[in-house]
Design a protein around this motif. Sequence first.
Motif, mmCIF file in Angstrom:
data_model
loop_
_atom_site.group_PDB
_atom_site.id
_atom_site.type_symbol
_atom_site.label_atom_id
_atom_site.label_comp_id
_atom_site.label_asym_id
_atom_site.label_seq_id
_atom_site.Cartn_x
_atom_site.Cartn_y
_atom_site.Cartn_z
ATOM 1 N N UNK A 66 0.831 -1.212 0.000
ATOM 2 C CA UNK A 66 0.000 0.000 0.000
ATOM 3 C C UNK A 66 0.861 1.256 0.000
ATOM 4 N N UNK A 67 1.977 1.210 0.709
ATOM 5 C CA UNK A 67 2.899 2.347 0.738
ATOM 6 C C UNK A 67 3.400 2.670 -0.664
ATOM 7 N N UNK A 68 3.798 1.634 -1.398
ATOM 8 C CA UNK A 68 4.334 1.857 -2.740
ATOM 9 C C UNK A 68 3.247 2.206 -3.742
ATOM 10 N N UNK B 222 4.042 10.389 -6.105
ATOM 11 C CA UNK B 222 5.397 10.797 -6.479
ATOM 12 C C UNK B 222 5.719 10.543 -7.958
ATOM 13 N N UNK B 223 5.385 9.328 -8.418
ATOM 14 C CA UNK B 223 5.722 8.952 -9.796
ATOM 15 C C UNK B 223 4.805 9.625 -10.813
ATOM 16 N N UNK C 208 12.150 20.214 -16.308
ATOM 17 C CA UNK C 208 11.683 20.242 -14.915
ATOM 18 C C UNK C 208 11.110 18.894 -14.496
ATOM 19 N N UNK C 209 10.278 18.329 -15.355
ATOM 20 C CA UNK C 209 9.623 17.072 -15.001
ATOM 21 C C UNK C 209 10.546 15.869 -15.184
ATOM 22 N N UNK D 122 12.618 10.337 -8.407
ATOM 23 C CA UNK D 122 11.757 9.218 -8.011
ATOM 24 C C UNK D 122 12.407 7.891 -8.415
ATOM 25 N N UNK D 123 12.960 7.860 -9.606
ATOM 26 C CA UNK D 123 13.574 6.625 -10.096
ATOM 27 C C UNK D 123 14.833 6.262 -9.305
#
Length: 216
Positions: free
Chosen positions: A97-99, A106-107, A135-136, A143-144
């Motif tokens: 659930x966290x991921x 985040x992703x 920017x993105x 994140x990666x």
Amino acid sequence: MALKVHGTILSPGVLRVVACLKEKELDYEFVNVNLEAGEHKQPHFFALNPFGEVPAFEDGDLKLFESRAITQYIAHTYIDKGTQLIVPDHKKMAIMSTWMEIEAQKFVPAASKLSFEIVIKPILGMTTDVSVLAQYEEQLGKVLDVYEARLKESKYLGGDCFTLVDLHHIPLINYLMATKVKALFDARPKVSAWVADILARPAWSKVQELLKHKMG
């Protein structure tokens, strides 16, 4: 047919739901929603999703919206069908659930923006805003980096088996693999191997056939 998915097959959210149904080997009816004609803003569609967005989902008299809520419903309700996309252990489920939250919070903000600018806009005849890409890309790269560290600990983001966490990533990653953003994934060995794994799933190959038909 009891299961119905309302939306456009180009939508990552719709693709998440369809991929889940393919993994579970469930039959469903796809009801195309013409976004350009504004069908999603008509009263009959607001009855399915009050925000006027795709996807919308029906299982008999149950109506749901928000792709991740739909996939979780499918995974729990049809747990005895197809791929087991959730885990029974409470602690493992908490990690999973966290991921799932990380994917959504985040992703997706960076990946969806890049996908929309580089992939979807050209399909719709719109012009890519190149000023926002760097920017993105930087945001996605951070994140990666976290994903690379995580995938040194387990084969998949949610644990040692393929789950909804990984499935939820597939549509946007699939779009980005055909762009220069692919280099961000390739530069991280564990992430690159994970991407190759999840994109090679037979269920996703079936979804891609639907995409090719639409985009071809």
